[in-house]
Design an enzyme around this catalytic site. Structure first.
Site, short mmCIF file in Angstrom:
data_model
loop_
_atom_site.label_atom_id
_atom_site.label_comp_id
_atom_site.label_asym_id
_atom_site.label_seq_id
_atom_site.Cartn_x
_atom_site.Cartn_y
_atom_site.Cartn_z
N CYS C 151 1.01 -1.14 0.31
CA CYS C 151 -0.24 -0.26 -0.17
C CYS C 151 1.28 1.34 0.08
O CYS C 151 0.23 2.19 -0.83
CB CYS C 151 -0.84 -0.04 1.50
SG CYS C 151 -0.27 0.21 2.88
N ASP C 152 2.00 0.82 0.11
CA ASP C 152 2.93 2.62 0.61
C ASP C 152 3.05 3.41 -0.72
O ASP C 152 3.32 4.39 -1.02
CB ASP C 152 4.64 2.34 0.76
CG ASP C 152 4.07 1.12 2.14
OD1 ASP C 152 3.86 0.37 2.81
OD2 ASP C 152 5.16 1.00 2.64
N ALA C 153 3.16 2.18 -1.86
CA ALA C 153 3.60 2.30 -3.03
C ALA C 153 2.52 3.93 -3.73
O ALA C 153 2.23 4.24 -5.07
CB ALA C 153 2.86 1.28 -4.12
N PHE C 155 1.64 6.23 -1.82
CA PHE C 155 1.87 7.77 -1.89
C PHE C 155 3.37 8.06 -3.24
O PHE C 155 3.27 9.06 -3.38
CB PHE C 155 2.08 7.72 -0.14
CG PHE C 155 3.08 9.00 0.24
CD1 PHE C 155 1.98 9.72 0.07
CD2 PHE C 155 4.72 8.77 -0.50
CE1 PHE C 155 3.14 11.05 1.29
CE2 PHE C 155 4.41 10.08 -0.06
CZ PHE C 155 3.83 11.50 0.76
#
Lengths: 369, 369, 369
Positions: C151-153, C155
């Site tokens: 999920c960091d991707a 951003f």
């Protein structure tokens, strides 16, 4: 009477101690300014540009005046990171400014292979001796009709050329510099006002489109004239005493110095518009710093009378230090530009810090009151 | 009696809290020193030179002792900016020093492709196994007759070689190191004084031209011996316990440690001329820092008796912290040189900061009083 | 009644003055955070990596909100030193993050040749339009089955792509982004909890090996969801109002915002494990900073109701500032990772500083209480 003699000696000692105390305060203010600036690196187009050229010229002079390692450490780190390069516009005086600190480091470090002067040599030779559109009056804007078509150029290039001429022991560089300096002088120097217009856009031609201050006066930019007067101090310091055109520079330096002295504000500083202080009613640090440096240099080098200028420069320094906050930051610096604009407590620039420490480097050498 | 037992337990707790407090103070002093130094980058010839090699060796040990991110952040930034390169003089021990921090980062970061050890490998192999003028006794100065002809070299190269030998799991590097170490030992170690001359210029040959202190004593330079003793601690920590020549280094470490202990000044520090403290009557931080590091390391690693050395190192640390001002700057560091010269409150150098934090990194591990 | 009117006016003036005072305090906190961070450069793999991408995204937003030169100076220096390069893993969203500040500098500096956008263009085009193992579900780990498998991707890449799409005035970039965003959404978004799992390792499959918190709840990582929600604010700000899929992002932003609001701690901050605050009982700054930024942005841009969210964000900011010490350092930041882990007063990271100033940049625009 013996007691009397003792008292006099005592007074002298107090005065010497006070002098040392004041000098230490000045040096500390300079160190803090540089420490803050090193922690806030900035540039216009690249780290070797004129903004850093002017700043590190100040750092070089600060080192020369104090021998404080903080200054030489900053200089060496800067030069190494820049790989001793200049920017690449060989026709542009701005891009020569970074070579002043390079030459200083070269001249002041035992290790002679530290500085690579090749890019500086290439720049100076191309700038002076190769054709360029500006030299031929074919600039991209109509006012770019000579090599040094704006007065800032007289700080950016000539002091470097004089240093380089000394290094090479070849006056052809001085002669070339003098040729271009005179072109700018004839184009932009106002022989009544003893001030430089920034460029030909600010000359008066008796037309409706002429640019003037609201009070009807001609526009003389503080920093622009600071560049010229500060540059003259650097030129005169390095120029051989017997150089055939030296008198021209001495005369110009004196004329401008007397005029600048008259225009100082109550706070010791100069407003951004020299003949219209009411435009922006506050002292501005970059122009003021260059003026203070030059006038103090003039006293220290016997060109200006101490009696006539000492109060001016001491008052100016008093004003300058109020622009530095407790972190070391020097504010009240007008942003990059080409004509008078306001500054603020929070407006800073590396070249403003440079002007501040240039001033300090000569104030240090005065016999303080 | 139960009440008595309680009191004893309480005392222990207070003592533990005090210990923690003191440790935090030591770590804070080290952090402040590094923060100041990072804000004042300096070098002699280039950022990879021995001055930074020694400084970042201190930063590496500080990180090892504390795990504080400030230290590893500084190390990684340094390595990345240097592209993990060494200087290019493969024959010169000084130019190997930067590889100590490189190897430390490599050994202590999960990301194994972070550090490029290629330049380090090339350097070490060329230095040890290729011909050079110094090895052949053909240096440009007459006293350059062996590879490591000056005692500083024993800090710059051997600890790196031991680490590299471990990494490669190949004792040929240890053997080569030992060969050259012994050459230096035979040339410069004074078996009566248990100290090293800096180089052969400071040996006595019963000639009129012999260099001596004013008091007639032999010249033993504090920092020079600090390089040797500090280097021995680094060597011994990494050298395999079963290495055939290990005893030589243990014996030398002990001999020098006892002699150095005798020469400590009243302020806990060592003067720049070990046998002539009256030459420059002040403690000097770079030599003192290396001594303090080494002696505390000796205690912490069971080579020196705690009872015999603890007071020495605690007194030394007390002296060292007085050289740090409120900005974090560590002063009283003798400038780059090769023999005893004075320092001052304002004289600083990156390797002096390195010596300071090396000392702190081992003081932290002592059971404090 | 006239006197009453006067009093009301007076109150308004006091309130305006107080507002200005508070705003200055917030800006000062942001400046100090950036000054500290600039003095402590850090990275994971290289200075262009996602840790600096996130940090300098915060610096860019801080500059946009304040026009303070400290921020633009840091940005330009960073870009120049990085030569405007990206890291080289074209398949990896993390390596696109640094292009957000590059694009910001490009869009906000008069000098259009300052930023070289070539590496950014190459990266975006390869990332979106060339084959890669992840796109084809052939990652080196089984959970790497789509381009943006964590999920960091969300951003790291999408906000850059939206900015680039605007610059190129070409919605093919938006469409490609939307395709990959939806893949991640379908894989990791929990439609009951309105939160994202970090990656598929944290999904529940009713197996014994499922990862859960000790309290039996699903693992939702604060920073992971902070990346998503903060990224959504950046996406929505730049995405054309008439883009066909815009509603999807607005809806997702609102859903997550309401859920996140419910999970705020008493201290105004969020714990690292959103559904298990008892795991590590302290607020964590990186996740909290991204949440605060996003929620305040939502209010300032009319997507969230002020009445419903203002208390949340003001309480959050109050909590965030307690994590900053007097040196400017922002602590309580969880280290690099991929699931909930504790932080401490002394744990800092550049991206934590980035989250802090992102929050400040939107808090500044609120009508303060």
């Amino acid at each position: 009477m013996i007691i009397g003699t003792c008292l006099i000696l005592l007074n002298v000692n107090i005065s010497v101690a006070q002098q040392e105390f004041d000098r230490k305060n000045i040096e500390n203010a300079m160190v803090k300014a540089v420490e803050w600036q090193e922690q806030h690196p900035i540039f216009g187009s690249e780290p070797t540009d004129w903004t850093n050229g002017a700043y590190y010229t100040g750092v070089a002079r600060a080192h020369k005046a104090t021998d404080n390692m903080v200054f030489i450490a900053a200089l060496k780190t800067m030069g190494y990171r820049n790989e001793w390069k200049t920017p690449s516009r060989y026709y542009h005086a701005d891009d020569m400014a970074i070579s002043y600190p390079y030459l200083y480091i070269h001249n002041n470090q035992l290790r002679k292979d530290l500085v690579n002067l090749e890019p500086t040599s290439t720049f100076i030779n191309k700038h002076l001796f190769e054709d360029s559109d500006w030299k031929q009056g074919k600039g991209d804007k109509e006012f770019k009709t000579i090599l040094w078509w704006w007065c800032d150029a007289l700080f950016m290039a000539p002091p470097v050329i004089v240093e380089y001429s000394n290094l090479k022991n070849d006056r052809k560089y001085l002669d070339a510099m003098h040729k271009y300096y005179k072109q700018t002088y004839h184009l932009l120097y106002d022989k009544q006002e003893h001030l430089f217009s920034r460029d030909t856009r600010f000359l008066l031609r008796a037309k409706e489109t002429d640019l003037k201050e609201e009070n009807g006066k001609k526009i003389f930019w503080s920093r622009g004239n600071g560049w010229v007067l500060g540059g003259l101090a650097l030129i005169l310091e390095s120029m051989p005493k017997d150089y055939k055109h030296r008198d021209f520079y001495v005369t110009l330096f004196k004329e401008m110095s007397f005029r600048v002295k008259e225009l100082q504000g109550e706070d010791g500083l100069w407003c951004t518009s020299l003949l219209s202080p009411e435009s922006y009613k506050h002292g501005e640090v970059s122009g003021s710093g260059f003026f203070t440096f030059a006038l103090a240099w003039g006293i220290n080098n016997g060109i200006l009378e101490k009696d006539q200028f000492e109060n001016t420069v001491l008052k100016a320094w008093k004003g300058l230090v109020t622009a530095q906050d407790s972190s070391g930051k020097v504010g009240w610096v007008q942003d990059v530009g080409y004509d008078p604009k306001p500054a603020s407590k929070d407006s800073w620039q590396n070249f403003g810090t440079g002007a501040f420490i240039l001033a300090g480097s000569e104030i240090l050498k005065l016999r303080l009151p």
